[in-house]
Design a protein around this motif. Sequence first.
Motif, mmCIF file in Angstrom:
data_model
loop_
_atom_site.group_PDB
_atom_site.id
_atom_site.type_symbol
_atom_site.label_atom_id
_atom_site.label_comp_id
_atom_site.label_asym_id
_atom_site.label_seq_id
_atom_site.Cartn_x
_atom_site.Cartn_y
_atom_site.Cartn_z
ATOM 1 N N THR A 261 1.794 27.468 -6.802
ATOM 2 C CA THR A 261 2.446 26.643 -5.797
ATOM 3 C C THR A 261 3.821 26.231 -6.305
ATOM 4 O O THR A 261 3.999 25.973 -7.493
ATOM 5 N N ASP A 262 4.800 26.181 -5.398
ATOM 6 C CA ASP A 262 6.146 25.787 -5.793
ATOM 7 C C ASP A 262 6.376 24.287 -5.634
ATOM 8 O O ASP A 262 7.069 23.679 -6.446
ATOM 9 N N LYS A 263 5.779 23.698 -4.582
ATOM 10 C CA LYS A 263 6.023 22.275 -4.356
ATOM 11 C C LYS A 263 4.858 21.670 -3.581
ATOM 12 O O LYS A 263 4.375 22.267 -2.622
ATOM 13 N N ILE A 264 4.426 20.495 -4.003
ATOM 14 C CA ILE A 264 3.398 19.744 -3.293
ATOM 15 C C ILE A 264 3.933 18.349 -3.006
ATOM 16 O O ILE A 264 4.480 17.680 -3.899
ATOM 17 N N ASN A 265 3.816 17.937 -1.772
ATOM 18 C CA ASN A 265 4.188 16.582 -1.362
ATOM 19 C C ASN A 265 2.922 15.833 -0.959
ATOM 20 O O ASN A 265 2.247 16.228 -0.009
ATOM 21 N N ILE A 266 2.594 14.775 -1.655
ATOM 22 C CA ILE A 266 1.451 13.931 -1.307
ATOM 23 C C ILE A 266 1.955 12.775 -0.454
ATOM 24 O O ILE A 266 2.835 12.010 -0.885
ATOM 25 N N ASN B 41 0.814 -1.224 0.000
ATOM 26 C CA ASN B 41 0.000 0.000 0.000
ATOM 27 C C ASN B 41 0.845 1.271 0.000
ATOM 28 O O ASN B 41 0.527 2.255 0.666
ATOM 29 N N LEU B 42 1.916 1.254 -0.784
ATOM 30 C CA LEU B 42 2.783 2.429 -0.923
ATOM 31 C C LEU B 42 2.827 2.826 -2.389
ATOM 32 O O LEU B 42 2.947 1.979 -3.276
ATOM 33 N N TYR B 43 2.743 4.128 -2.642
ATOM 34 C CA TYR B 43 2.749 4.621 -4.013
ATOM 35 C C TYR B 43 3.669 5.830 -4.103
ATOM 36 O O TYR B 43 3.645 6.712 -3.224
ATOM 37 N N SER B 44 4.493 5.880 -5.160
ATOM 38 C CA SER B 44 5.413 7.006 -5.317
ATOM 39 C C SER B 44 5.506 7.413 -6.779
ATOM 40 O O SER B 44 5.213 6.625 -7.689
ATOM 41 N N GLY B 45 5.898 8.652 -6.993
ATOM 42 C CA GLY B 45 6.067 9.197 -8.335
ATOM 43 C C GLY B 45 6.378 10.674 -8.223
ATOM 44 O O GLY B 45 6.296 11.268 -7.142
ATOM 45 N N GLN B 46 6.737 11.307 -9.338
ATOM 46 C CA GLN B 46 7.016 12.731 -9.287
ATOM 47 C C GLN B 46 6.787 13.371 -10.646
ATOM 48 O O GLN B 46 6.847 12.726 -11.691
ATOM 49 N N TYR B 47 6.504 14.692 -10.590
ATOM 50 C CA TYR B 47 6.340 15.518 -11.782
ATOM 51 C C TYR B 47 7.135 16.787 -11.524
ATOM 52 O O TYR B 47 6.869 17.514 -10.546
ATOM 53 N N ILE B 48 8.121 17.067 -12.361
ATOM 54 C CA ILE B 48 8.972 18.238 -12.178
ATOM 55 C C ILE B 48 8.880 19.124 -13.414
ATOM 56 O O ILE B 48 9.148 18.681 -14.530
ATOM 57 N N ASP B 49 8.472 20.364 -13.214
ATOM 58 C CA ASP B 49 8.453 21.368 -14.276
ATOM 59 C C ASP B 49 8.841 22.680 -13.623
ATOM 60 O O ASP B 49 7.990 23.450 -13.186
ATOM 61 N N ASP B 50 10.146 22.909 -13.531
ATOM 62 C CA ASP B 50 10.716 23.996 -12.748
ATOM 63 C C ASP B 50 9.935 25.308 -12.917
ATOM 64 O O ASP B 50 9.675 25.730 -14.045
ATOM 65 N N PRO B 51 9.525 25.985 -11.800
ATOM 66 C CA PRO B 51 9.895 25.649 -10.421
ATOM 67 C C PRO B 51 8.910 24.693 -9.732
ATOM 68 O O PRO B 51 9.108 24.337 -8.580
ATOM 69 N N PHE B 52 7.851 24.284 -10.423
ATOM 70 C CA PHE B 52 6.831 23.457 -9.784
ATOM 71 C C PHE B 52 7.318 22.019 -9.626
ATOM 72 O O PHE B 52 7.849 21.423 -10.561
ATOM 73 N N GLN B 53 7.090 21.469 -8.419
ATOM 74 C CA GLN B 53 7.428 20.080 -8.141
ATOM 75 C C GLN B 53 6.226 19.391 -7.494
ATOM 76 O O GLN B 53 5.658 19.913 -6.535
ATOM 77 N N LEU B 54 5.874 18.245 -8.016
ATOM 78 C CA LEU B 54 4.811 17.414 -7.449
ATOM 79 C C LEU B 54 5.440 16.076 -7.090
ATOM 80 O O LEU B 54 5.810 15.293 -7.969
ATOM 81 N N ILE B 55 5.587 15.839 -5.797
ATOM 82 C CA ILE B 55 6.238 14.638 -5.295
ATOM 83 C C ILE B 55 5.198 13.788 -4.568
ATOM 84 O O ILE B 55 4.480 14.281 -3.706
ATOM 85 N N TRP C 163 -11.496 8.874 -4.149
ATOM 86 C CA TRP C 163 -10.090 8.896 -3.767
ATOM 87 C C TRP C 163 -9.709 10.333 -3.395
ATOM 88 O O TRP C 163 -10.040 11.268 -4.115
ATOM 89 N N ASP C 164 -9.029 10.494 -2.259
ATOM 90 C CA ASP C 164 -8.544 11.802 -1.828
ATOM 91 C C ASP C 164 -7.032 11.763 -1.665
ATOM 92 O O ASP C 164 -6.467 10.765 -1.196
ATOM 93 N N PHE C 165 -6.392 12.886 -2.021
ATOM 94 C CA PHE C 165 -4.934 13.001 -1.987
ATOM 95 C C PHE C 165 -4.556 14.106 -0.997
ATOM 96 O O PHE C 165 -4.877 15.278 -1.199
ATOM 97 N N PHE C 166 -3.853 13.710 0.073
ATOM 98 C CA PHE C 166 -3.508 14.631 1.153
ATOM 99 C C PHE C 166 -1.997 14.823 1.221
ATOM 100 O O PHE C 166 -1.221 13.952 0.834
ATOM 101 N N GLY C 167 -1.568 15.968 1.758
ATOM 102 C CA GLY C 167 -0.138 16.216 1.898
ATOM 103 C C GLY C 167 0.171 17.623 2.337
ATOM 104 O O GLY C 167 -0.593 18.242 3.093
ATOM 105 N N THR C 168 1.288 18.154 1.851
ATOM 106 C CA THR C 168 1.744 19.494 2.231
ATOM 107 C C THR C 168 1.973 20.332 0.984
ATOM 108 O O THR C 168 2.197 19.811 -0.113
ATOM 109 N N ARG C 169 1.935 21.626 1.170
ATOM 110 C CA ARG C 169 2.092 22.574 0.073
ATOM 111 C C ARG C 169 3.156 23.598 0.464
ATOM 112 O O ARG C 169 3.099 24.174 1.552
ATOM 113 N N GLU C 170 4.121 23.820 -0.400
ATOM 114 C CA GLU C 170 5.225 24.732 -0.104
ATOM 115 C C GLU C 170 5.216 25.907 -1.079
ATOM 116 O O GLU C 170 5.141 25.713 -2.289
#
Length: 518
Positions: A444-449, A62-76, A475-482
């Motif tokens: 937003t500059d960076k989001i960590n789910i 039950n672990l999921y990972s991935g990323q989307y980088i388009d400077d300066p935006f980062q979705l981790i 489905w809901d996606f929770f995390g932090t926003r920088e």
Amino acid sequence: MKKTVLLLLLTVLSACITLGCSSGSKKHIIVREKNELNTDSYRQTSGTPDTLAGQLQVPEKNLYSGQYIDDPFQLICSAEVVVPETDQVPVFKVGQKPFNQTWIDRVTDVFFGNHPVYDYEKYNQPTREWISEKLRQLRSYQAEGNLDPYGYIASAQAAGYENPESFYNLQSEIQRWEQIYEASPETVEKVEVIPGFGPGAPDNCFYREPSAAESSSAETASSDDPFFGIVEMDGGIFLYKLKRSGSFHMDIGIVRGDTEISDKKWSESSWFQPYWLQDSSDAPKGNLPSREAVEKLAGITPAQAAAMTDQYMEKLGLSDFSPKRVELSLSSRYNTDPIGLGSEEYLDYQDAAYQIIYTRDLRGFPITPDNSNGGVLEYTDDSGSAWGYEKVEFYVNQEGLQKASIQNLYEIQKPMIDNLELMSFSDITEIFWKIMPVRFQNNTDKININRITLGYMKIYDPGLSSTTGLLVPVWDFFGTREIYDPDTGEPYTMTYPTTSFLTINAADGTVINRNYGY
């Protein structure tokens, strides 16, 4: 620079977006706005021996990972995937639980028992004894030459007003309290009232004996005037609020105050907040105590807090609810000046408690707790009526109940579908990676789910009915926003474990706006 906590205002994508898949694939996922409450697009599925996580092909462990980088935006994304331990997902039709005298009487009895409820306005009239002390204090300021004891004039000067002295006059204040003294009671007036709504009731209380028919009737009362009462109990004084307006067909609030009732400001906005919120990087710290000190101040463990509130839920008959979050919380007041021109530094941290958030569990499938109250209308033509989400939460500590809130309870009706066919997890995440950059990249500059959950959510169409909806799996996606401060260049992080960045209908891929509820 002090920063105010920002709310995540999620907006619905009204256009249809076609998502391309892997090379050579002809498969497309259509993300669309759902505009009617029917189940035509939902399909019944037969039972399987596999778990729900297995059916949906959720990643191992039950672990999921991935990323989307388009400077300066980062979705981790490095997230725990939370899937209910069930193999079937019904779709339920829901209505509004009647906010009638029968339910009000039960709530009153559960929380206050035989303790009388007093008229709020009469109880809160300042007594002559209290006014005498107030006048003594004001006159002592005057004798000392302190003509601005509460900082009104200083605040106006700091704000650049041309005539700051006009904001406060000590002599006029003394004369005003001398006039109030003449009309004030010697002691607190305790006039018993019956909590509820009804025709002919005064503005802030229900003040008449109900007839036998009214006492036994389950019909919804006709008056929408709010009720406010006061209850003396457990060495404290409680404000009791009953209200219905706008998107809140039911709004019950109980807040514990102090014994200095005449000088108490019943401000729920400055009451308890989770410790993680006050300790977040963008929150003003002031003299924030350590977590250990706050736990000691609360005086009980999280398990003891949940056990305490479970008793209230059982007596209320809300047996299909369970606590979803138990959060250490801290009570504070802002150091804003009397005319609202000051900074947002905290003045004082007064008390600690545990916040317990409850949601329903239906056949082992929970409603996902989310910070949004819902009930926002998309259009401004007032063509529909709004309906907010069901919310039940408590704040308790070693002294007992500090605050309780019950809003918009549902009435669960028959399942529309017994076992709904859901999209695979990979299809859902494909929608996620397409939508998130479109929605947040420009602000937003960076989001960590860090957490992805599957649970129920109420959807409805306010243009069709504001009293009927569906509980559907989402489905809901929770995390932090920088975000980087444009003035200082310093990053600050907003952490909201109960505010979803994106909500996707698990059956048909619809992107749902939680503020709207569809």
